[in-house]
Design a protein around this motif. Structure first.
Motif, PDB file in Angstrom:
ATOM      1  N   PHE A  30      11.551  18.264  29.347  1.00 36.13           N
ATOM      2  CA  PHE A  30      11.351  19.065  30.553  1.00 36.13           C
ATOM      3  C   PHE A  30      10.277  18.404  31.398  1.00 36.13           C
ATOM      4  N   ASP A  31      10.184  18.840  32.628  1.00 31.37           N
ATOM      5  CA  ASP A  31       9.165  18.297  33.520  1.00 31.37           C
ATOM      6  C   ASP A  31       7.854  19.049  33.303  1.00 31.37           C
ATOM      7  N   ARG A  32       6.777  18.436  33.686  1.00 29.00           N
ATOM      8  CA  ARG A  32       5.445  19.041  33.667  1.00 29.00           C
ATOM      9  C   ARG A  32       4.799  18.746  35.014  1.00 29.00           C
ATOM     10  N   TYR A  33       3.957  19.667  35.453  1.00 28.26           N
ATOM     11  CA  TYR A  33       3.195  19.402  36.669  1.00 28.26           C
ATOM     12  C   TYR A  33       2.112  18.375  36.379  1.00 28.26           C
ATOM     13  N   LYS A  34       1.559  18.442  35.167  1.00 25.24           N
ATOM     14  CA  LYS A  34       0.630  17.430  34.669  1.00 25.24           C
ATOM     15  C   LYS A  34       0.552  17.596  33.151  1.00 25.24           C
ATOM     16  N   ILE A  35       0.036  16.574  32.470  1.00 21.59           N
ATOM     17  CA  ILE A  35      -0.111  16.655  31.016  1.00 21.59           C
ATOM     18  C   ILE A  35      -1.438  17.347  30.748  1.00 21.59           C
ATOM     19  N   SER A  36      -1.346  18.661  30.648  1.00 16.91           N
ATOM     20  CA  SER A  36      -2.515  19.507  30.464  1.00 16.91           C
ATOM     21  C   SER A  36      -2.042  20.860  29.952  1.00 16.91           C
ATOM     22  N   ASN A  37      -2.893  21.535  29.212  1.00 20.78           N
ATOM     23  CA  ASN A  37      -2.526  22.884  28.764  1.00 20.78           C
ATOM     24  C   ASN A  37      -3.015  23.929  29.754  1.00 20.78           C
ATOM     25  N   ASP A  38      -3.634  23.478  30.833  1.00 16.75           N
ATOM     26  CA  ASP A  38      -4.285  24.379  31.776  1.00 16.75           C
ATOM     27  C   ASP A  38      -3.592  24.363  33.142  1.00 16.75           C
ATOM     28  N   CYS A  39      -2.256  24.410  33.138  1.00 20.09           N
ATOM     29  CA  CYS A  39      -1.499  24.464  34.391  1.00 20.09           C
ATOM     30  C   CYS A  39      -0.226  25.265  34.121  1.00 20.09           C
ATOM     31  N   PRO A  40       0.482  25.684  35.162  1.00 18.27           N
ATOM     32  CA  PRO A  40       1.732  26.429  34.936  1.00 18.27           C
ATOM     33  C   PRO A  40       2.779  25.543  34.251  1.00 18.27           C
ATOM     34  N   GLU A  41       3.677  26.185  33.516  1.00 23.84           N
ATOM     35  CA  GLU A  41       4.804  25.466  32.914  1.00 23.84           C
ATOM     36  C   GLU A  41       5.882  25.248  33.968  1.00 23.84           C
ATOM     37  N   HIS A  42       6.642  24.187  33.793  1.00 25.98           N
ATOM     38  CA  HIS A  42       7.799  23.926  34.657  1.00 25.98           C
ATOM     39  C   HIS A  42       8.980  24.672  34.032  1.00 25.98           C
ATOM     40  N   ILE A  43       8.968  25.997  34.209  1.00 27.37           N
ATOM     41  CA  ILE A  43       9.865  26.879  33.461  1.00 27.37           C
ATOM     42  C   ILE A  43      11.337  26.626  33.763  1.00 27.37           C
ATOM     43  N   GLU A  44      11.652  26.220  34.978  1.00 28.87           N
ATOM     44  CA  GLU A  44      13.055  25.963  35.329  1.00 28.87           C
ATOM     45  C   GLU A  44      13.640  24.856  34.444  1.00 28.87           C
ATOM     46  N   SER A  45      12.912  23.758  34.284  1.00 33.03           N
ATOM     47  CA  SER A  45      13.438  22.657  33.465  1.00 33.03           C
ATOM     48  C   SER A  45      13.402  23.017  31.975  1.00 33.03           C
ATOM     49  N   ILE A  46      12.412  23.806  31.553  1.00 34.32           N
ATOM     50  CA  ILE A  46      12.358  24.252  30.154  1.00 34.32           C
ATOM     51  C   ILE A  46      13.561  25.129  29.842  1.00 34.32           C
ATOM     52  N   ASP A  47      13.825  26.110  30.707  1.00 34.47           N
ATOM     53  CA  ASP A  47      14.938  27.038  30.454  1.00 34.47           C
ATOM     54  C   ASP A  47      16.289  26.342  30.523  1.00 34.47           C
ATOM     55  N   SER A  48      16.423  25.361  31.393  1.00 39.41           N
ATOM     56  CA  SER A  48      17.668  24.591  31.474  1.00 39.41           C
ATOM     57  C   SER A  48      17.934  23.872  30.149  1.00 39.41           C
ATOM     58  N   MET A  49      16.898  23.258  29.573  1.00 41.19           N
ATOM     59  CA  MET A  49      17.074  22.583  28.277  1.00 41.19           C
ATOM     60  C   MET A  49      17.332  23.596  27.165  1.00 41.19           C
ATOM     61  N   CYS A  50      16.688  24.754  27.234  1.00 39.03           N
ATOM     62  CA  CYS A  50      16.928  25.790  26.217  1.00 39.03           C
ATOM     63  C   CYS A  50      18.397  26.199  26.210  1.00 39.03           C
ATOM     64  N   GLN A  51      19.021  26.277  27.388  1.00 43.64           N
ATOM     65  CA  GLN A  51      20.444  26.620  27.450  1.00 43.64           C
ATOM     66  C   GLN A  51      21.290  25.554  26.753  1.00 43.64           C
ATOM     67  N   GLY A  52      21.009  24.298  27.046  1.00 41.94           N
ATOM     68  CA  GLY A  52      21.770  23.211  26.427  1.00 41.94           C
ATOM     69  C   GLY A  52      21.580  23.159  24.919  1.00 41.94           C
ATOM     70  N   LEU A  53      20.344  23.327  24.458  1.00 40.22           N
ATOM     71  CA  LEU A  53      20.068  23.287  23.017  1.00 40.22           C
ATOM     72  C   LEU A  53      20.605  24.530  22.307  1.00 40.22           C
ATOM     73  N   THR A  54      20.694  25.651  23.021  1.00 39.23           N
ATOM     74  CA  THR A  54      21.306  26.855  22.452  1.00 39.23           C
ATOM     75  C   THR A  54      22.771  26.590  22.114  1.00 39.23           C
ATOM     76  N   GLU A  55      23.451  25.818  22.953  1.00 36.65           N
ATOM     77  CA  GLU A  55      24.844  25.461  22.662  1.00 36.65           C
ATOM     78  C   GLU A  55      24.939  24.702  21.345  1.00 36.65           C
ATOM     79  N   LEU A  56      23.996  23.817  21.096  1.00 39.09           N
ATOM     80  CA  LEU A  56      23.962  23.058  19.844  1.00 39.09           C
ATOM     81  C   LEU A  56      23.780  23.996  18.647  1.00 39.09           C
ATOM     82  N   ILE A  57      22.844  24.927  18.755  1.00 37.37           N
ATOM     83  CA  ILE A  57      22.612  25.907  17.685  1.00 37.37           C
ATOM     84  C   ILE A  57      23.848  26.771  17.491  1.00 37.37           C
TER      85      ILE A  57
END
Length: 190
Positions: A30-57
């Motif tokens: 997934f994408d990140r705004y920066k490599i840090s734990n102190d910023c918002p998550e790039h939730i759109e790209s995370i959720d898109s990958m979760c959908q694809g990996l859910t198909e695998l499961i």
């Protein structure tokens, strides 16, 4: 890692524009705004990958593998992806492993766990103290937060280990996997 009684699938992240590399293509989950734990998550790209990996499961479940016999995990961003996938979408999995991984401070994972009554998959986590890309303190903070939200966790810290895997870490992971997924005795007698 090979096991006689466990099927292992190694999915690969796709190439995508990656903001920390000025938008250059990078093989990342997934994408990140920066490599840090102190910023918002790039939730759109995370959720898109979760959908694809859910198909695998779901494919494995359709082929007769009970979800409580499925472990997911990964190294670095792969571990973060596994935590999102399991704790937000598949709390009925057997477990999660996250090696040199972290979740952002206000992760969607934490928000989801605040409102769940589910029994959650156990987390096996490892981190090196010399990791300069994903700070050990980020992994420790992730572990502490997940534990406070009801996840059974174990955290293994490796002195002087950078953003890499060690033989000892892999051996401990293998021991944990075999403990979580013992040979199914009912199937060995058929």
């Amino acid at each position: 890692m090979a096991f006689q009684h466990i099927k292992v699938i190694y999915p690969t992240a796709p190439a995508r524009p990656y903001t920390p590399k000025n938008g250059a293509l990078s093989t990342v989950w997934f994408d990140r705004y920066k490599i840090s734990n102190d910023c918002p998550e790039h939730i759109e790209s995370i959720d898109s990958m979760c959908q694809g990996l859910t198909e695998l499961i779901n494919d494995e479940a359709k082929n007769g593998i009970a979800k409580n016999r499925i472990l997911i995990g990964g190294f670095s961003m792969g571990g973060g992806m596994a935590m999102h996938l399991a704790y937000r979408f598949h709390p009925d999995l057997a477990g999660v492993f996250a090696l040199s991984s972290f979740l952002n401070k206000n992760s969607a994972v934490y928000q989801a766990l605040k409102s769940t009554e589910n029994v959650l998959p156990e987390l096996f986590q490892c981190h090196g103290t010399a990791d300069e890309l994903v700070l050990c303190s980020w992994g420790e903070e992730t572990n502490k937060m997940l534990k406070s939200l009801g996840v059974s966790t174990s955290l293994h810290i490796f002195p002087n280990l950078n953003h890499e895997l060690s033989r000892t870490e892999i051996e401990q992971l293998k021991t944990w996997i075999v403990k979580k997924l013992p040979v199914d005795v009912s199937k060995t007698n058929e």
